[in-house]
Write a protein that holds these residues in place. Structure first.
Motif, PDB file in Angstrom:
ATOM      1  N   MET A   8       0.848  -1.194   0.000  1.00 59.68           N
ATOM      2  CA  MET A   8       0.000   0.000   0.000  1.00 59.68           C
ATOM      3  C   MET A   8       0.882   1.241   0.000  1.00 59.68           C
ATOM      4  N   LEU A   9       0.352   2.318  -0.544  1.00 61.67           N
ATOM      5  CA  LEU A   9       1.063   3.593  -0.445  1.00 61.67           C
ATOM      6  C   LEU A   9       1.120   4.024   1.015  1.00 61.67           C
ATOM      7  N   LYS A  10       2.218   4.635   1.403  1.00 61.96           N
ATOM      8  CA  LYS A  10       2.346   5.135   2.769  1.00 61.96           C
ATOM      9  C   LYS A  10       1.350   6.265   2.990  1.00 61.96           C
ATOM     10  N   GLY A  35     -12.946   8.019   1.656  1.00 62.44           N
ATOM     11  CA  GLY A  35     -11.604   7.873   1.095  1.00 62.44           C
ATOM     12  C   GLY A  35     -11.347   6.456   0.653  1.00 62.44           C
ATOM     13  N   VAL A  36     -10.484   6.324  -0.342  1.00 63.20           N
ATOM     14  CA  VAL A  36     -10.089   5.011  -0.858  1.00 63.20           C
ATOM     15  C   VAL A  36      -8.578   5.015  -1.049  1.00 63.20           C
ATOM     16  N   ARG A  37      -7.930   3.983  -0.568  1.00 62.83           N
ATOM     17  CA  ARG A  37      -6.507   3.764  -0.821  1.00 62.83           C
ATOM     18  C   ARG A  37      -6.410   2.459  -1.596  1.00 62.83           C
ATOM     19  N   GLN A  38      -5.763   2.494  -2.728  1.00 57.31           N
ATOM     20  CA  GLN A  38      -5.646   1.299  -3.555  1.00 57.31           C
ATOM     21  C   GLN A  38      -4.250   0.728  -3.435  1.00 57.31           C
ATOM     22  N   GLY A  39      -4.162  -0.578  -3.359  1.00 58.24           N
ATOM     23  CA  GLY A  39      -2.868  -1.235  -3.262  1.00 58.24           C
ATOM     24  C   GLY A  39      -2.836  -2.472  -4.128  1.00 58.24           C
ATOM     25  N   LYS A  40      -1.916  -3.361  -3.790  1.00 60.38           N
ATOM     26  CA  LYS A  40      -1.814  -4.601  -4.553  1.00 60.38           C
ATOM     27  C   LYS A  40      -1.503  -5.758  -3.611  1.00 60.38           C
ATOM     28  N   VAL A  41      -1.896  -6.946  -4.038  1.00 61.75           N
ATOM     29  CA  VAL A  41      -1.599  -8.173  -3.318  1.00 61.75           C
ATOM     30  C   VAL A  41      -0.793  -9.055  -4.254  1.00 61.75           C
ATOM     31  N   GLU A  72       5.953   3.234  -0.453  1.00 60.42           N
ATOM     32  CA  GLU A  72       5.021   2.150  -0.152  1.00 60.42           C
ATOM     33  C   GLU A  72       5.420   1.423   1.122  1.00 60.42           C
ATOM     34  N   LYS A  73       4.407   0.892   1.792  1.00 64.97           N
ATOM     35  CA  LYS A  73       4.625   0.017   2.939  1.00 64.97           C
ATOM     36  C   LYS A  73       4.109  -1.365   2.537  1.00 64.97           C
ATOM     37  N   TYR A  74       4.595  -2.394   3.209  1.00 61.91           N
ATOM     38  CA  TYR A  74       4.173  -3.744   2.868  1.00 61.91           C
ATOM     39  C   TYR A  74       4.058  -4.591   4.130  1.00 61.91           C
ATOM     40  N   SER A  75       3.272  -5.651   3.997  1.00 63.66           N
ATOM     41  CA  SER A  75       3.206  -6.656   5.064  1.00 63.66           C
ATOM     42  C   SER A  75       3.288  -8.015   4.404  1.00 63.66           C
TER      43      SER A  75
END
Length: 79
Positions: A8-10, A35-41, A72-75
């Protein structure tokens, strides 16, 4: 074994795709979305059975390729 990486974006980084989705939802009548934050898996199929080693390796992959750690941050989830 599988690994799942969520990127996800920070916070504070503009998300034009997320804003476009938020606007489109409003246009479709979903007015309650602020609000919407778009990321990727990213799902990885891994060889091996050591969860700790797999997680460390996937984190190294994220640092080098899968995520832009500047914005970006990730988990990582081993499943």
């Amino acid at each position: 074994m599988k690994a799942r990486v969520h990127v996800m974006l920070k916070d504070g980084v503009l998300d034009p795709q997320g804003e476009a989705v938020r606007h489109a939802l409003g246009t479709l009548g979903f007015a309650g979305v602020q609000g919407v934050r778009q990321g990727k898996v990213i799902e990885l199929d891994l060889v091996g059975s050591d969860k700790a080693a797999a997680e460390a390796e996937v984190r190294a992959m994220c640092e080098k390729l899968l995520a832009n750690t500047v914005i970006e941050k990730y988990s990582v989830e081993i499943v």
